[in-house]
Design a protein around this motif. Structure first.
Motif, PDB file in Angstrom:
ATOM      1  N   SER A 312       0.849  -1.195   0.000  1.00  0.00           N
ATOM      2  CA  SER A 312       0.000   0.000   0.000  1.00  0.00           C
ATOM      3  C   SER A 312       0.885   1.245   0.000  1.00  0.00           C
ATOM      4  O   SER A 312       2.044   1.192   0.433  1.00  0.00           O
ATOM      5  CB  SER A 312      -0.900   0.035   1.239  1.00  0.00           C
ATOM      6  N   SER A 325      -4.812   1.329   2.108  1.00  0.00           N
ATOM      7  CA  SER A 325      -5.822   0.268   2.111  1.00  0.00           C
ATOM      8  C   SER A 325      -6.762   0.329   3.317  1.00  0.00           C
ATOM      9  O   SER A 325      -7.622  -0.534   3.473  1.00  0.00           O
ATOM     10  CB  SER A 325      -5.150  -1.103   2.033  1.00  0.00           C
ATOM     11  N   TYR A 327      -8.138  -0.592   5.911  1.00  0.00           N
ATOM     12  CA  TYR A 327      -8.582  -1.567   6.908  1.00  0.00           C
ATOM     13  C   TYR A 327      -7.410  -2.259   7.596  1.00  0.00           C
ATOM     14  O   TYR A 327      -7.554  -2.793   8.695  1.00  0.00           O
ATOM     15  CB  TYR A 327      -9.491  -2.614   6.238  1.00  0.00           C
ATOM     16  N   CYS A 328      -6.201  -2.265   6.981  1.00  0.00           N
ATOM     17  CA  CYS A 328      -5.152  -3.174   7.435  1.00  0.00           C
ATOM     18  C   CYS A 328      -4.523  -2.759   8.768  1.00  0.00           C
ATOM     19  O   CYS A 328      -4.120  -3.637   9.533  1.00  0.00           O
ATOM     20  CB  CYS A 328      -4.109  -3.398   6.346  1.00  0.00           C
ATOM     21  N   GLY A 420      -2.488  -5.146   2.264  1.00  0.00           N
ATOM     22  CA  GLY A 420      -3.794  -4.540   2.082  1.00  0.00           C
ATOM     23  C   GLY A 420      -4.633  -5.243   1.033  1.00  0.00           C
ATOM     24  O   GLY A 420      -4.320  -6.350   0.583  1.00  0.00           O
ATOM     25  N   MET A 421      -5.719  -4.575   0.667  1.00  0.00           N
ATOM     26  CA  MET A 421      -6.628  -5.107  -0.350  1.00  0.00           C
ATOM     27  C   MET A 421      -6.234  -4.561  -1.722  1.00  0.00           C
ATOM     28  O   MET A 421      -5.836  -3.406  -1.847  1.00  0.00           O
ATOM     29  CB  MET A 421      -8.066  -4.681  -0.053  1.00  0.00           C
ATOM     30  N   ALA A 465     -16.264  -4.324  -0.895  1.00  0.00           N
ATOM     31  CA  ALA A 465     -14.853  -4.038  -1.149  1.00  0.00           C
ATOM     32  C   ALA A 465     -14.501  -4.013  -2.635  1.00  0.00           C
ATOM     33  O   ALA A 465     -13.352  -3.756  -2.973  1.00  0.00           O
ATOM     34  CB  ALA A 465     -13.984  -5.076  -0.443  1.00  0.00           C
ATOM     35  N   PRO A 469     -11.131  -0.577  -0.422  1.00  0.00           N
ATOM     36  CA  PRO A 469     -10.961  -1.322   0.825  1.00  0.00           C
ATOM     37  C   PRO A 469     -12.021  -0.961   1.864  1.00  0.00           C
ATOM     38  O   PRO A 469     -12.275   0.212   2.116  1.00  0.00           O
ATOM     39  CB  PRO A 469      -9.565  -0.888   1.283  1.00  0.00           C
TER      40      PRO A 469
END
Length: 579
Positions: A312, A325, A327-328, A420-421, A465, A469
């Motif tokens: 990220s 990202s 949420y991480c 991350g996503m 998502a 994210p």
């Protein structure tokens, strides 16, 4: 001279416009334009008081045209259309002129130049309004059925919500089982609920509803039609070719909830590939499969190092992921709390660039610190180095900015790369639905605050998502938003579309096919007219982009609301000398 009666309102926008544009000079410059009978300025044209003033002026002055010079039409186009409707004026005889984003904000260093440009822009809006005609929305009957693409937590929750509102649902999932990534998780933040149990419960809810039809190993392969009445084809049975079946159906709207992929580090990135270096997803799987103390390869895990922002906020490389990202940070902190709850003697070190446990998730960060986690900040230009030691343990070397760049060496049993996503590969779905992607390659909504689940394709919504994210709670919230949007269209039984679309004069058209090739929406078709081939616009499909009009060699295509005559009059107005 003009027999039109037009009202013009110029907004200060609280200083956003008037700090860089002389709005009073603009008003004086346009007050004597042909057709203008009212010319005013207002601190906020969008305020209730000014809206009411506009309504009063339209009624008392019998205005048949309205021009508002303020911000982007993305923000207040519909606001002022509603003002026009409340006063009995056709809303399509209103023109919004953007003198904020396209003028004051872009010319903050040139007061005189910005004012001159604003005058020309407002004159153009008046010129267009003089030639407007009353238009009526296009009414389309809707099919009370919704296609939901993706049976993860967002798609499943959307299906249940739609079914409970009395709408039929086709829920399709590309994988053999439903639930997506959440189905493999144990306790999740922020609520601490078990992911596997959540999905199992949703699956039971779906089975109990007769108006939900679920297809697994299924993909959307074709779509035609328009909002309220899409014709779709679903391929069931995967890509193997054996046992495949094509199902056709009509749906009124489509909700896309295809989820995300985890970032996969390349070999050597922060030591990835060395035994003991795991991604956050791999570590979460280890946590969820373990009761009590953590063990790996029969060896107790006593020291864990987390390295944040892996994959990220990248600054270089091929197609770097420049976004955060989101949420991480929360997920990693939650995982560390979960780990120390299993083994209170665990030593945990978090190496971060910036901690972004936003909102109430700051409490998780505090909780992790109270449970003994140590947080060290590194410079992204001097990232941590992970090495394998002779005794089999890992060594992480980092310079901690919080202790004046002191070099710190940390021995670890496991290094967790907080990944991350990233967007999923939805190439075929993008081709079918014509959905735009943002710079981050996730699906793009029209406006993140004002229209957060709508896309430029009317009747196609995105949630979860697949649009960026999100954690599970945020995904479900956006899914319910998409449910609300779909239901608001389909429960009425009809939908009204914009009448600002292309129109073909069949008397002038000499079919050549240029317009069909130019249309990205497939809205133009060949039909017979008085024994010869001509083009016809499908009103339900046309988006009014105008891409076809300039390509017509016969000049047979015009755009309602933006006709050639209107465009020429606007150009003439722009060029008119400013006294």
């Amino acid at each position: 001279m003009s027999d039109r009666r037009i009202g013009v309102y110029i907004c200060h926008c609280g200083g956003n416009i008037s700090d860089y544009v002389d709005v009073e000079k603009v008003r004086r410059a346009v007050q004597d334009e042909p057709g203008v009978v009212v010319a005013k300025t207002a601190m906020f044209t969008c305020s209730d008081a000014t809206q009411q003033e506009m309504v009063q002026d339209i009624e008392e002055q019998q205005l048949d045209g309205l021009v508002v010079a303020s911000c982007s039409p993305k923000l207040h186009l519909f606001t002022f259309r509603e003002v026009a409707k409340r006063a009995g004026l056709n809303p399509y005889q209103y023109t919004q002129v953007n003198v904020r984003e396209q003028c004051s904000w872009t010319h903050t260093d040139d007061y005189a130049g910005a004012t001159a440009k604003a005058i020309r822009l407002v004159r153009g809006g008046i010129a267009r309004t003089r030639l407007t005609e009353p238009l009526q929305p296009i009414k389309i009957d809707t099919v009370p059925r919704v296609l939901v693409v993706g049976a993860g937590i967002a798609g499943m929750r959307a299906a249940v919500g739609l079914a409970d509102l009395g709408l039929a649902v086709l829920l399709i999932e590309r994988e053999p089982v439903v639930g997506g990534r959440v189905a493999a998780w144990g306790a999740m933040y922020p609520h601490g609920k078990n992911g596997r149990q959540l999905i199992a419960r949703l699956n039971e809810e779906i089975k109990q509803r007769e108006n939900i039809t679920l297809f697994t190993c299924a993909e959307l392969v074709e779509k035609s039609g328009s909002i309220g009445n899409f014709n779709i084809k679903i391929r069931v049975g995967g890509n193997s070719g054996q046992g495949q079946e094509i199902i056709t159906a009509r749906v009124g709207s489509i909700i896309v909830a295809t989820g995300f992929d985890n970032y996969q580090p390349v070999a050597g990135e922060y030591g990835y590939g060395i035994d003991g270096v795991l991604t956050l997803a791999e570590y979460k799987e280890l946590l969820d499969s373990t009761e009590g103390k953590l063990f790996r390869h029969g060896r107790e895990i006593k020291d864990v190092v987390y390295v944040y922002c892996v994959g990220s906020r990248q600054q270089s490389g091929e197609n770097p992921n420049r976004y955060c990202s989101r949420y991480c940070c929360n997920a990693a902190v939650h995982a560390s709390i979960e780990a120390v709850d299993k083994n209170p003697g665990l030593h945990q070190y978090h190496l971060f660039r910036d901690m972004r446990t936003y909102g109430k998730y700051e409490l998780l960060y505090n909780q992790a610190r109270e449970k003994g986690a140590v947080f060290l900040r590194f410079d992204h230009q001097e990232p941590p180095v992970v090495e394998k030691m002779a005794d089999g343990k890992l060594m992480v070397k980092v310079r901690d900015l919080l202790t004046y760049s002191e070099q710190i060496d940390i021995a670890a049993d496991v290094v967790v790369l907080v990944t991350g996503m990233v967007p999923r590969d939805n190439g075929s779905l993008v081709d079918v639905l014509k959905l735009p992607l943002g710079q981050d390659k996730f699906f793009n909504e029209i406006h993140p605050k004002l229209r957060p689940v709508e896309t430029v394709v009317d009747g196609v919504f995105i949630c979860g998502a697949c649009q960026g994210p999100k954690n599970s709670s945020e995904s479900v919230a956006s899914a319910l938003s998409a449910v609300t949007q779909s239901a608001s269209i389909l429960k009425k039984g009809f939908v009204e579309l914009e009448p600002l679309i292309a129109q073909v004069d069949p008397e002038v058209c000499r079919w050549c096919g240029e317009c069909t090739s130019a249309c990205p929406y497939g809205a133009i078709e060949q039909v017979q007219y008085q024994g010869r081939a001509v083009a016809r616009v499908n009103e339900a499909v046309c988006k009014g982009c105008g891409g076809c009009a300039p390509l017509c060699p016969a000049g047979a295509i015009d755009l309602k609301g933006y006709t050639d005559e209107q465009m020429k009059s606007m150009i003439d107005a722009f060029l008119k000398e400013i006294v």
